[in-house]
Write an enzyme that holds these catalytic residues in place. Structure first.
Site, short mmCIF file in Angstrom:
data_model
loop_
_atom_site.label_atom_id
_atom_site.label_comp_id
_atom_site.label_asym_id
_atom_site.label_seq_id
_atom_site.Cartn_x
_atom_site.Cartn_y
_atom_site.Cartn_z
N LYS A 62 44.37 33.53 34.63
CA LYS A 62 45.52 33.16 35.46
C LYS A 62 46.85 33.52 34.80
O LYS A 62 47.85 33.68 35.49
CB LYS A 62 45.47 31.67 35.81
CG LYS A 62 44.17 31.22 36.51
CD LYS A 62 43.77 32.12 37.65
CE LYS A 62 42.50 31.74 38.39
NZ LYS A 62 41.28 31.59 37.60
N TYR B 34 29.54 25.15 43.29
CA TYR B 34 30.70 25.34 42.42
C TYR B 34 30.76 24.23 41.36
O TYR B 34 30.70 23.04 41.70
CB TYR B 34 31.99 25.34 43.24
CG TYR B 34 33.23 25.45 42.39
CD1 TYR B 34 33.69 26.69 41.97
CD2 TYR B 34 33.93 24.32 41.99
CE1 TYR B 34 34.81 26.80 41.16
CE2 TYR B 34 35.05 24.41 41.19
CZ TYR B 34 35.49 25.66 40.78
OH TYR B 34 36.60 25.76 39.97
N TYR C 159 32.72 29.45 35.30
CA TYR C 159 32.89 30.85 35.72
C TYR C 159 32.11 31.82 34.83
O TYR C 159 31.18 32.48 35.27
CB TYR C 159 34.38 31.22 35.71
CG TYR C 159 35.20 30.43 36.69
CD1 TYR C 159 35.34 30.85 38.02
CD2 TYR C 159 35.84 29.26 36.32
CE1 TYR C 159 36.09 30.12 38.93
CE2 TYR C 159 36.60 28.52 37.23
CZ TYR C 159 36.72 28.96 38.52
OH TYR C 159 37.45 28.24 39.42
#
Ligand SMILES: *Cc1c(COP(=O)(O)O)cnc(C)c1O
Length: 331
Positions: free
Chosen positions: A49, A263, A289
């Site tokens: 990010k 998730y 992730y």
């Protein structure tokens, strides 16, 4: 090719290292495994990010915003890095987090959000920013100048960060390894700007290998399939960069075989991948992730969909602060 220079604030440590993983490669019977260390971008714990935020926050500053607003899951890396960017620049930060206020002692990214001074809103079952517009309106009504960053920092401007990341990789490759020698790049793919940006960047630098996104999250908007959303993001980024190519869903390879129990749920795939890479390389993956993406890569190698003679680059997108919040599922 004419590539526009877009306003950018310096938030991260670039270029991130490009390293070999020789012991892991040998263990998996692979010729060569590389890792691009975007877990080392800085900005309060690293991660992908930071690259998106360098462009998103520049836009916020250009618009005179005084508060960054974004959303994510309780252990969102995007929210933590947004909070860090805001603190670094003296901006406010409002995070809309899925779930309810914690009853236990906060840990991982949530602890860091609090240390970084973010204001937290709890949005119950919503972790993809469904309530963002409401929060922004309330801030405006209170006289603040909010800048809305979408879920995951994924819009065209966020993707621009990863188009430039591909250029960064191409520059690094000149000395140690040729870019053309990399057969495939494997990444965790979730809100999309990382994969979309890398594909735009691949076009910019002439990379012809395959970029494989391992899907991390089930497709919650099947009306517009994920690969089509990736194409939209890529086209937005291309327009910002002054690139004329039009991308379509066929330009994206996304493998959805590793969603497990959903998730943020750590299963055997993630647990084993995290342990293997930790023990063979001293390299930490994250539970949500990169653990899943590496688990997928290992399975593709075992199934000989990726062949032993290939050179594969695993793009580490960060997330390691969340390890601590998942201790129970990892040991
Ligand atoms: C957000 C995130 C991703 C996914 O990137 P997208 O651009 O949302 O697809 C991958 N890895 C980590 C660690 C992340 O925080």
């Amino acid at each position: 090719m004419r590539v526009e220079l877009l306003p950018r604030v310096c938030l991260g440590h670039f270029p991130t290292p490009l390293e070999e993983m020789p012991r892991l490669a040998h263990h998996l019977g692979m010729a060569r495994l590389l890792v691009k260390r975007d877990d080392q971008t800085g900005l309060a714990g690293g991660g992908n990010k930071a690259r998106k935020l360098e462009f998103l926050v520049a836009d916020a500053l250009a618009q005179g915003a005084d508060t960054l607003v974004t959303a994510g899951a309780r252990q969102s890396n995007h929210c933590r890095q947004t909070a860090a960017a805001a603190a670094h620049l003296g901006l406010g930060c409002v995070l809309v987090l899925g779930g309810d206020p914690p009853t236990e002692i906060p840990t991982g990214n949530l602890l860091l959000d609090m240390l970084l001074g973010a204001e937290l809103h709890w949005s119950g079952p919503y972790r993809r920013g469904e309530q963002l517009n409401q929060v922004v309106e309330a801030l405006r009504a209170a006289g603040r100048r909010p800048y809305l960053i979408p879920y995951g920092g994924s819009n065209g401007l966020g993707a621009v960060g990863y188009a430039y990341a591909m250029q960064e990789l191409a520059g690094q490759c000149e000395d140690s390894i040729s870019l053309a020698a990399i057969d495939r790049i494997v990444i965790a793919s979730s809100s999309g700007a990382t994969q979309a940006g890398l594909v735009v960047g691949a076009h910019m630098v002439g990379y012809r290998g395959q970029i494989i996104g391992i899907a991390i999250d089930k497709d919650e908007m099947p009306a517009v399939p994920y690969v089509e959303r990736l194409a939209i993001l890529a086209n937005e980024a291309a327009a910002l960069l002054g690139i004329t190519k039009t991308f379509s869903s066929q330009d994206f390879v996304v493998i959805r075989d590793y969603l497990g129990a959903g998730y943020g749920v750590v299963g055997k795939l993630e647990r084993e991948a995290i342990r293997l890479v930790a023990r063979y390389e001293g390299l930490l993956l994250d539970p949500v992730y990169t653990g899943r993406a590496m688990g997928g890569l290992i399975d593709l190698i075992h199934r000989r969909i990726i062949m032993p003679e290939e050179t594969v680059l695993f793009w580490h997108t960060g997330g390691t602060p969340a390890l601590f919040a998942y201790a129970q599922a990892l040991v």
